[in-house]
Write a protein that holds these residues in place. Sequence first.
Motif, PDB file in Angstrom:
ATOM      1  N   ASP A 220      -6.856  89.642  67.650  1.00 16.84           N
ATOM      2  CA  ASP A 220      -5.509  89.974  67.218  1.00 16.84           C
ATOM      3  C   ASP A 220      -5.033  88.953  66.180  1.00 16.84           C
ATOM      4  OD1 ASP A 220      -3.814  88.578  70.144  1.00 16.84           O
ATOM      5  OD2 ASP A 220      -5.045  87.669  68.560  1.00 16.84           O
ATOM      6  N   SER A 221      -3.810  89.069  65.844  1.00 18.89           N
ATOM      7  CA  SER A 221      -3.351  88.247  64.722  1.00 18.89           C
ATOM      8  C   SER A 221      -3.255  86.779  65.067  1.00 18.89           C
ATOM      9  CB  SER A 221      -1.993  88.755  64.226  1.00 18.89           C
ATOM     10  OG  SER A 221      -1.122  88.913  65.327  1.00 18.89           O
ATOM     11  N   SER A 222      -3.311  86.472  66.344  1.00 20.00           N
ATOM     12  CA  SER A 222      -3.257  85.050  66.674  1.00 20.00           C
ATOM     13  C   SER A 222      -4.636  84.458  66.843  1.00 20.00           C
ATOM     14  CB  SER A 222      -2.460  84.869  67.969  1.00 20.00           C
ATOM     15  OG  SER A 222      -3.216  85.439  69.041  1.00 20.00           O
ATOM     16  N   GLY A 223      -5.644  85.285  66.669  1.00 23.33           N
ATOM     17  CA  GLY A 223      -6.985  84.767  66.786  1.00 23.33           C
ATOM     18  C   GLY A 223      -7.590  84.917  68.158  1.00 23.33           C
ATOM     19  N   LYS A 224      -6.896  85.536  69.027  1.00 17.65           N
ATOM     20  CA  LYS A 224      -7.435  85.711  70.367  1.00 17.65           C
ATOM     21  C   LYS A 224      -8.361  86.914  70.380  1.00 17.65           C
ATOM     22  CE  LYS A 224      -5.655  85.817  75.094  1.00 17.65           C
ATOM     23  NZ  LYS A 224      -5.575  87.218  75.424  1.00 17.65           N
TER      24      LYS A 224
ATOM     25  N   SER B  71      -2.746  97.381  62.395  1.00 17.09           N
ATOM     26  CA  SER B  71      -2.436  96.231  61.569  1.00 17.09           C
ATOM     27  C   SER B  71      -2.584  94.933  62.309  1.00 17.09           C
ATOM     28  CB  SER B  71      -1.005  96.372  61.055  1.00 17.09           C
ATOM     29  OG  SER B  71      -0.151  96.533  62.159  1.00 17.09           O
ATOM     30  N   ALA B  72      -2.604  94.936  63.599  1.00 19.49           N
ATOM     31  CA  ALA B  72      -2.624  93.667  64.313  1.00 19.49           C
ATOM     32  C   ALA B  72      -4.027  93.190  64.606  1.00 19.49           C
ATOM     33  CB  ALA B  72      -1.851  93.806  65.620  1.00 19.49           C
ATOM     34  N   THR B  73      -4.980  94.049  64.496  1.00 20.41           N
ATOM     35  CA  THR B  73      -6.326  93.647  64.920  1.00 20.41           C
ATOM     36  C   THR B  73      -7.240  93.464  63.721  1.00 20.41           C
ATOM     37  OG1 THR B  73      -5.938  95.160  66.721  1.00 20.41           O
ATOM     38  CG2 THR B  73      -8.131  94.187  66.574  1.00 20.41           C
TER      39      THR B  73
ATOM     40  N   THR C  93      -6.033  86.681  52.389  1.00 16.53           N
ATOM     41  CA  THR C  93      -7.274  85.925  52.498  1.00 16.53           C
ATOM     42  C   THR C  93      -7.079  84.653  53.294  1.00 16.53           C
ATOM     43  OG1 THR C  93      -7.663  86.720  50.297  1.00 16.53           O
ATOM     44  CG2 THR C  93      -9.181  85.070  51.138  1.00 16.53           C
ATOM     45  N   VAL C  94      -5.928  84.058  53.140  1.00 22.03           N
ATOM     46  CA  VAL C  94      -5.710  82.805  53.842  1.00 22.03           C
ATOM     47  C   VAL C  94      -5.719  83.047  55.343  1.00 22.03           C
ATOM     48  CG1 VAL C  94      -4.104  80.946  54.223  1.00 22.03           C
ATOM     49  CG2 VAL C  94      -4.412  81.864  51.923  1.00 22.03           C
ATOM     50  N   ASP C  95      -5.009  84.041  55.748  1.00 15.64           N
ATOM     51  CA  ASP C  95      -4.995  84.330  57.185  1.00 15.64           C
ATOM     52  C   ASP C  95      -6.380  84.671  57.670  1.00 15.64           C
ATOM     53  OD1 ASP C  95      -2.375  83.866  57.221  1.00 15.64           O
ATOM     54  OD2 ASP C  95      -1.787  85.962  57.096  1.00 15.64           O
ATOM     55  N   LEU C  96      -7.056  85.364  56.851  1.00 11.78           N
ATOM     56  CA  LEU C  96      -8.392  85.789  57.237  1.00 11.78           C
ATOM     57  C   LEU C  96      -9.263  84.583  57.488  1.00 11.78           C
ATOM     58  CD1 LEU C  96      -9.755  88.517  57.569  1.00 11.78           C
ATOM     59  CD2 LEU C  96     -10.660  88.272  55.283  1.00 11.78           C
ATOM     60  N   ASN C  97      -9.139  83.633  56.637  1.00  9.65           N
ATOM     61  CA  ASN C  97      -9.957  82.432  56.804  1.00  9.65           C
ATOM     62  C   ASN C  97      -9.588  81.711  58.084  1.00  9.65           C
ATOM     63  OD1 ASN C  97     -11.311  82.872  54.475  1.00  9.65           O
ATOM     64  ND2 ASN C  97      -9.987  81.610  53.205  1.00  9.65           N
ATOM     65  N   THR C  98      -8.294  81.647  58.348  1.00  9.05           N
ATOM     66  CA  THR C  98      -7.874  80.958  59.574  1.00  9.05           C
ATOM     67  C   THR C  98      -8.409  81.681  60.797  1.00  9.05           C
ATOM     68  OG1 THR C  98      -5.831  80.765  58.345  1.00  9.05           O
ATOM     69  CG2 THR C  98      -5.855  79.822  60.571  1.00  9.05           C
TER      70      THR C  98
ATOM     71  N   GLY D 245      -8.056  94.742  58.458  1.00  3.16           N
ATOM     72  CA  GLY D 245      -8.627  93.507  57.927  1.00  3.16           C
ATOM     73  C   GLY D 245      -8.258  93.284  56.475  1.00  3.16           C
ATOM     74  N   ALA D 246      -8.240  94.392  55.774  1.00  2.00           N
ATOM     75  CA  ALA D 246      -7.936  94.218  54.363  1.00  2.00           C
ATOM     76  C   ALA D 246      -6.509  93.785  54.151  1.00  2.00           C
ATOM     77  CB  ALA D 246      -8.190  95.524  53.638  1.00  2.00           C
TER      78      ALA D 246
END
Lengths: 519, 206
Positions: A443-447, A492-494, A408-413, A403-404
């Motif tokens: 995962d990194s796509s938000g699923k 790293s992906a989750t 931050t931008v991705d995190l918000n998305t 997560g870290a």
Amino acid sequence: MQLERNYRLPNCTLALEGMGDPGKFDSLGGGLGSQAGAPLAILVQASCEILDQTPVLRGGLTFLTHLSTAVSRYAQECLSGVQRRHSLSGGLVQLQGLENGRHRLLVFPEEGEGSGTGHTPIEMELTTVQLFDLVEAVDQFLADPQTLPDLGLLLNPIPKREVPSQESMAQRAVGPALGVSGLAIAAAALFTLPVPTDIRRPGTATQPTQTAASPGPAKLPTGLETPNSTITDPDQLETIQAKLQERLTQAWASQPGSVEGPGFSEDLIYRVTTGQDAQIVGYRALNAAATDFDKEVPLSELVYLPPDGSNPTGEPVAEFRVRFTPEREVKVEPWSAAIATAAGEIAADAGASETPADSAGFSPAPSSLATPSPTASASPAASLASPSPDAAEPNTSSGASSGASSSTVDLNTLTERVYDALDQRWTADPTFTEALTYRVEVDSSGKIQRLAPVDSDAEQYAQELGLEGIASSGGAQPSDLPSASASSTSASATTVFQAIFKPNGVLEVSPWDGYVDPQ
Amino acid sequence: MSAFVSAPSPNSSAIAVSPLLDSLVSIPCKAESCPRRARQQLDLILLAIEALDLGGSEAILLVARDLGLGSVLKNRVHLWQLRSTNPLRRHVQRRPMQFQEAKALVLVIGYIARRLTVLIRQLLLAEQQLRDKGEPRSQNFALDDYLTRFRTHFRKRMNPKRAGVVIYKDDEKLNDLAVQLLKQLLFCTGTAGTQRLWVSLFDGEV
């Protein structure tokens, strides 16, 4: 009938010619022409002659009234020394004082006067005695009931308003000037103060929760929480651990009521944060028994309360897992090596903030929780059977895992996506009475990869919230888990999120480890 | 034996006084007692009267009694107290000057000024002539006497530390003041002299 009145004084002679009032008949006089007793009611001409001065002043009633008024006012000014601000405007007669003790008399011609005198005023310089005689003549005329009885002497003191101020302009300007300059100085001084950029409400600063659509406000709840660095040096940890153990054992042994057996039958597990000197700065219960039997252990007494009610700032802290066994044993082990146990209880403010520096959760100050190290994400999440995404990194400073690592931008998305996904499913009205917390892995796509309730209540209502089958595996029981979370899979992906469903219909989604502090 | 009671005499003087005092119009002044400038002005004019006439100080009391103002200006000490309310005095009396007392003083001043009309006019004429010629005032003996006496009285009685007195540190300035007071006395000699003086005391105060 022609009437004449003369007022003679050594320096001035005032002569009035006129007639009596034809309407009135003086019975005393009788006979023809004897109207001596009648008052002079109609003025034909007035002339004023001053000794040694030319020309003789002549005029009608207007001239006479103007002369009387001007002379009377000027006499008052001479007597009191107080001058009026505005002299008679439009007056035919004007008087001014001169430097040499004399007085200047100006007489303007009346309107419609013969062209002989022209339009230049008559000017005379009078001595004071001459002036006085003129004043006296006018006074006598005004006091005479037989001459123009309608006119009388009217004396009024000059009101304060008409007197110009005694102070000079400079003196009077001092007050306002001081005021304005004071204001300017204050404005300049206050201008140097910095404009606050980050305004927060106290008390909520520690919860970086995300509601609605607004991507998280600030990165780190800096409000009340002060980042503390974690001690990682094994030697140091060992020293502190030993001290802590000793302290706890002693305290527990000396506690009253310790003669009888302890009241609990299972281990009480706490996560304890201490300072460098093994002084306990905070602790948190990790299982239900720990909460219930909190009184039996001496942790609350040993907690060091900083005087100002907040965490000691900046001091490095060490975290340990402390177990109190029913056999009156105290077991202390460093947190980084400890397992993430299911405490079955998570505080409502479970927004774990992840920074290299964290502080403990259960301290008197309302600080946020802290994930100690990215490894055992302090999750009392029961279902954490599978490896936590941000696991197995003893190095806390890396903090850049999972997560870290996401910006931050991705995190918000991602947060938004998770929120949307969960929100869509939650259609029923809430029947539960307490907030339910879930741990969501995406995962990194938000699923959503998996979703696990954190406590038994959460598990109970998972169906109602439409969370069944949202992800691959359901939740597991809130029970102690083996220390298997050390392994990390596609770390790293989750990304891990925490979702809280509140009884008032509010859904809150936030990263499990909190927002990264961009320090 | 007749049951006949006559009115007591003290009342009669009071009745006689009031019409004279009422001849001076009452001023709609907001203050309870006379303003500062009025007290100062009255004392200075009385000073000028004393400087004019050697018997001036006694005359004031006599005239007061003659006019029937003895109940208002009771005695010498009372008169001195009233005059000492002038803020420029060395020993200022911190008491108010009542309107009635001021009126009484104004009436006395008018009466005495009328008596001294001739002298006042003579002095003023002499002063004007000397000024026109550019000669010093000491040329005329009467004028010089008046000025000297005025200066002496002034310096003796007034507090030299006061700002209002410091401006008269110079003798010439004090002479100018004396002449100005003489002119004001001249205005007091007229038919409406007392009225004018009384109203002028409140210029700028109402």
